[in-house]
Motif scaffolding. Structure first.
Motif, PDB file in Angstrom:
ATOM      1  N   MET A  23      50.150 -57.626 -49.436  1.00 56.57           N
ATOM      2  CA  MET A  23      49.466 -56.350 -49.180  1.00 56.57           C
ATOM      3  C   MET A  23      48.157 -56.295 -49.962  1.00 56.57           C
ATOM      4  N   SER A  24      48.260 -56.548 -51.282  1.00 56.41           N
ATOM      5  CA  SER A  24      47.065 -56.398 -52.094  1.00 56.41           C
ATOM      6  C   SER A  24      46.032 -57.492 -51.798  1.00 56.41           C
ATOM      7  N   SER A  25      46.476 -58.533 -51.116  1.00 55.11           N
ATOM      8  CA  SER A  25      45.533 -59.623 -50.859  1.00 55.11           C
ATOM      9  C   SER A  25      44.598 -59.313 -49.690  1.00 55.11           C
ATOM     10  N   THR A  26      44.940 -58.300 -48.879  1.00 56.38           N
ATOM     11  CA  THR A  26      44.068 -57.972 -47.752  1.00 56.38           C
ATOM     12  C   THR A  26      42.704 -57.501 -48.261  1.00 56.38           C
ATOM     13  N   LYS A  27      41.670 -58.161 -47.779  1.00 54.14           N
ATOM     14  CA  LYS A  27      40.323 -57.813 -48.236  1.00 54.14           C
ATOM     15  C   LYS A  27      39.613 -57.000 -47.164  1.00 54.14           C
ATOM     16  N   ILE A  28      38.787 -56.113 -47.636  1.00 47.68           N
ATOM     17  CA  ILE A  28      37.987 -55.319 -46.712  1.00 47.68           C
ATOM     18  C   ILE A  28      36.530 -55.476 -47.109  1.00 47.68           C
ATOM     19  N   PHE A  29      35.663 -55.487 -46.110  1.00 45.72           N
ATOM     20  CA  PHE A  29      34.243 -55.664 -46.408  1.00 45.72           C
ATOM     21  C   PHE A  29      33.473 -54.398 -46.072  1.00 45.72           C
ATOM     22  N   LEU A  30      32.662 -53.979 -47.036  1.00 43.97           N
ATOM     23  CA  LEU A  30      31.871 -52.760 -46.858  1.00 43.97           C
ATOM     24  C   LEU A  30      30.392 -53.137 -46.837  1.00 43.97           C
ATOM     25  N   LYS A  31      29.660 -52.560 -45.894  1.00 46.22           N
ATOM     26  CA  LYS A  31      28.232 -52.868 -45.811  1.00 46.22           C
ATOM     27  C   LYS A  31      27.424 -51.652 -46.222  1.00 46.22           C
ATOM     28  N   SER A  32      26.552 -51.851 -47.210  1.00 45.55           N
ATOM     29  CA  SER A  32      25.751 -50.730 -47.724  1.00 45.55           C
ATOM     30  C   SER A  32      24.611 -50.396 -46.766  1.00 45.55           C
ATOM     31  N   SER A  33      23.923 -49.302 -47.055  1.00 47.52           N
ATOM     32  CA  SER A  33      22.830 -48.851 -46.182  1.00 47.52           C
ATOM     33  C   SER A  33      21.712 -49.888 -46.109  1.00 47.52           C
ATOM     34  N   ASP A  34      21.530 -50.678 -47.187  1.00 48.29           N
ATOM     35  CA  ASP A  34      20.489 -51.719 -47.150  1.00 48.29           C
ATOM     36  C   ASP A  34      21.073 -53.100 -46.831  1.00 48.29           C
ATOM     37  N   ASP A  35      22.113 -53.094 -45.986  1.00 43.01           N
ATOM     38  CA  ASP A  35      22.656 -54.318 -45.391  1.00 43.01           C
ATOM     39  C   ASP A  35      23.227 -55.331 -46.373  1.00 43.01           C
ATOM     40  N   LYS A  36      23.792 -54.891 -47.469  1.00 45.19           N
ATOM     41  CA  LYS A  36      24.468 -55.842 -48.354  1.00 45.19           C
ATOM     42  C   LYS A  36      25.974 -55.636 -48.214  1.00 45.19           C
ATOM     43  N   THR A  37      26.721 -56.755 -48.272  1.00 45.55           N
ATOM     44  CA  THR A  37      28.150 -56.651 -48.032  1.00 45.55           C
ATOM     45  C   THR A  37      28.920 -56.785 -49.351  1.00 45.55           C
ATOM     46  N   PHE A  38      29.941 -55.947 -49.506  1.00 42.77           N
ATOM     47  CA  PHE A  38      30.767 -55.998 -50.712  1.00 42.77           C
ATOM     48  C   PHE A  38      32.224 -56.121 -50.303  1.00 42.77           C
ATOM     49  N   GLU A  39      32.995 -56.778 -51.189  1.00 38.44           N
ATOM     50  CA  GLU A  39      34.400 -57.018 -50.893  1.00 38.44           C
ATOM     51  C   GLU A  39      35.265 -56.076 -51.732  1.00 38.44           C
ATOM     52  N   ILE A  40      36.342 -55.566 -51.118  1.00 42.06           N
ATOM     53  CA  ILE A  40      37.248 -54.688 -51.879  1.00 42.06           C
ATOM     54  C   ILE A  40      38.676 -54.882 -51.363  1.00 42.06           C
ATOM     55  N   ASP A  41      39.664 -54.830 -52.263  1.00 39.73           N
ATOM     56  CA  ASP A  41      41.077 -54.901 -51.831  1.00 39.73           C
ATOM     57  C   ASP A  41      41.429 -53.663 -51.016  1.00 39.73           C
ATOM     58  N   GLU A  42      42.327 -53.857 -50.066  1.00 39.87           N
ATOM     59  CA  GLU A  42      42.695 -52.722 -49.215  1.00 39.87           C
ATOM     60  C   GLU A  42      43.318 -51.605 -50.049  1.00 39.87           C
ATOM     61  N   THR A  43      44.196 -51.991 -50.996  1.00 36.39           N
ATOM     62  CA  THR A  43      44.863 -50.959 -51.812  1.00 36.39           C
ATOM     63  C   THR A  43      43.835 -50.135 -52.572  1.00 36.39           C
ATOM     64  N   ALA A  44      42.785 -50.795 -53.077  1.00 36.47           N
ATOM     65  CA  ALA A  44      41.747 -50.072 -53.808  1.00 36.47           C
ATOM     66  C   ALA A  44      40.977 -49.166 -52.851  1.00 36.47           C
ATOM     67  N   ALA A  45      40.684 -49.672 -51.662  1.00 33.72           N
ATOM     68  CA  ALA A  45      39.901 -48.902 -50.703  1.00 33.72           C
ATOM     69  C   ALA A  45      40.613 -47.627 -50.299  1.00 33.72           C
TER      70      ALA A  45
END
Lengths: 409, 184
Positions: free
Chosen positions: B1-23
């Motif tokens: 479960m905690s290994s699932t990664k999610i990617f978030l893209k900021s307004s200036d097109d940069k991508t960040f990684e975050i665990d699903e549980t954290a998100a």
């Protein structure tokens, strides 16, 4: 990257709060005291207008004092508007500006708002803070008229009104239309009609507290009503009003449903008075209070009050609990009352251990055969002399012949 | 479960990684995840790349493993309380250490300038992260509480656009409020 840095620097010298969206600004204000929140209206015109007015103001009143008061009133309008659709647990409005009738009418939307969005509502329109009604004075001329309540709240649970002029049917409307209303407390309120009819067989209403020296007749039909508390004025002996007595008797007559009653000294004192022209004192109320199970009296038990209490006890054949709440002076003695034969609980507040009160306790212990519990709460003064009296009375109390338990605190 | 990664893209097109549980600390992201729109990257057009890592840092602390272990610890305390009172003290101590540690972390985390505060409030509001919004809004409120309008203006770089006469009148108004209106 460099451009972004400089952009950031530029931004840093900019206003970092005024341009937040309104919900966040309001959320920030909700973390502040009223005064701190109000002070933010002095920060800048932009800030002021965006929060407190919603739109830029146009035109300014020449009269500065008026402008200031109006400003405050505007602020309340606005902050209530921001709460639209939200339920407020408790709202208190104290409005002591009766001489300003124009400003006073501005309170109407608040009251309407409060009647629809609030659980517990206090409205105080007395002419000054900590107002205490002087029996010799008439009601102030400019009383606030409570607007009619056409769509009262589904939420409203408790209403406390101080010095408000009510429409004849307001209490009835509130009780009949607010399904969760449980308690109304009227303090020195004014109703034009001499006859107040409250007919609400379906309601959940439980507790009615009335502080008034105005003579009115009540016709109450509320099966759920549990407790009536009635506080009249404290007036010197000798100026007891017979009309008031009749009114009180009427009220007691119709409070068929109420099982608990609280009365103050003055109410007790007027009980025995007969109609004008008739000699002597009343021994019983015109009709017995069959439903009355719990009686609390707040009295010094002076002679006049004692006769009134006797009158009341004689008329309360089914009394189960009786609380005496006195602070000082003469106790005298009680006669034999039918209710003593099945009285189960007695509570005495402010007990000082003086002789007269000891006599009362002894009497009650002797005559109340079914008494299960007597609670004695001592006065809260602690000096050396008192401690001695307390100790002495305590030693006497525990050797009194008795069948019940005495609890001290 | 905690290994699932999610990617978030900021307004200036940069991508960040975050665990699903954290998100899941963010109501907005939680709804997107539960709504099944997880293919690829979640664009966040209202959050810039200099503020998004700060948000992610908060989520990691509060939405991830830490949050869930807190729940287990609390549940454990209740159960043990009746049977083993000695355990209680141990748990209490551990809980106290944990709270102290969290306070210290918050203190360090909240050490930033006005601009970040402004952006964080917006981001927390947009992403519906109640804890972060409360934290930031309380900081903003503490910069207003008990201060004079001048001090507050300085704190937030607000330019007063009142004329001197208006300023004077305001002092009068405030005095009057003190005199006439009762505040709690």
């Amino acid at each position: 990257m460099e451009t972004m840095e400089s952009q950031k620097n530029n931004k840093e010298t900019c206003d970092t709060i005024s341009h937040l969206p309104e919900p966040i600004l309001c959320y920030i204000l909700s973390f502040l005291s009223t005064k701190d929140a109000l002070r933010t209206s002095f920060l800048s015109k932009n800030f002021d207008e965006s929060i407190f007015y919603g739109e830029p103001r146009s035109g300014k009143d020449d009269n500065k004092i008026w402008e200031r008061k109006k400003r405050f009133v505007d602020l309340i309008d606005r902050s209530l508007l921001l709460h639209e659709g939200q339920n407020i647990r408790e709202l208190k409005i104290n409005f002591h500006h009766l001489n300003d009738s124009v400003l006073m009418t501005r309170a109407n939307p608040w009251v309407c708002f409060a009647l629809t969005n609030v659980f517990v509502l206090h409205l105080d329109f007395s002419s000054e803070p900590n107002f205490h009604c002087d029996p010799d004075e008439d009601y102030p001329e400019n009383m606030y008229h409570l607007p009619p309540c056409y769509f009262p709240s589904k939420l409203l649970k408790t209403v406390i009104l101080t010095q408000v002029e009510l429409l004849d049917t307001l209490v009835q409307d509130l009780i009949a239309n607010c399904p969760h209303l449980e308690s109304i407390h009227l303090k020195w309120c004014w109703v034009l009609s001499k006859l107040i009819i409250i007919d609400a067989p379906q309601s959940q209403f439980k507790y009615f507290r009335l502080e008034s020296n105005v003579l009115q007749e009540y016709h109450i039909n509320i099966p759920s009503l549990l407790h009536i508390q009635f506080a009249g004025l404290e007036i010197q002996e000798g100026c007891l009003d017979n009309g008031y007595c009749n009114m009180l008797c009427e009220l007691l007559n119709v409070m068929d449903h109420a099982r608990a009653l609280t009365l103050t000294n003055y109410s007790l004192m007027v009980f025995p008075l007969l109609e004008e022209g008739l000699e002597g004192l009343r021994e019983c109320l015109p009709s017995p209070l069959y439903n009355l199970k719990h009686l609390t009296v707040q009295t010094d038990l002076n002679n006049c009050a004692l006769v009134g209490l006797a009158c009341l006890l004689r008329s309360s054949p089914n009394l189960e609990a009786f609380s005496l709440d006195f602070d000082y002076h003469d106790t005298g003695f009680l006669l034999l009352f039918p209710c003593l034969s099945h009285l189960e609980k007695v509570k005495i507040n402010g007990f000082g251990g003086r002789k007269c009160k000891m006599g009362l306790v002894k009497y009650l212990l002797q005559k109340s055969f079914l008494l299960k519990e007597m609670v004695i709460i001592y006065e809260k003064y602690f000096n050396h002399e008192f401690l001695e009296v307390k100790l002495e009375s305590f030693q006497k109390l525990i050797v009194f012949p008795k069948a019940c338990e005495i609890k001290f605190s | 479960m905690s290994s699932t990664k999610i990617f978030l893209k900021s307004s200036d097109d940069k991508t960040f990684e975050i665990d699903e549980t954290a998100a899941r600390a963010s109501e907005t992201l939680k709804n997107i995840i539960d709504g099944g729109c997880l293919d690829g990257v979640i664009p966040l057009p209202n959050v810039s790349s200099n503020i998004l890592p700060k948000v992610i840092e908060y989520c990691k602390k509060h939405g991830g493993d830490n949050g869930s272990s807190k729940k287990i610890a609390n549940g454990g305390v209740d159960k043990d309380k009746e049977i083993l009172p000695d355990y209680d003290e141990e748990e209490d101590k551990r809980e106290k250490v944990r709270v102290d540690e969290l306070k210290k972390w918050e203190e360090e985390y909240m050490d930033f300038d006005q601009q970040v505060l402004y952006d964080l409030m917006l981001a927390a509001n947009y992403l519906h992260i109640k804890g972060l919004l409360d934290l930031t809004v309380e900081k903003a409120a503490s910069m207003i509480r008990g201060r004079t309008p001048d001090q507050i203006r300085e704190n937030f770089n607000i330019n007063s656009d009142f004329t001197p006469e208006e300023e004077e009148e305001m002092i009068l108004i405030e005095d009057e409020w003190d005199d006439e209106w009762a505040f709690d």
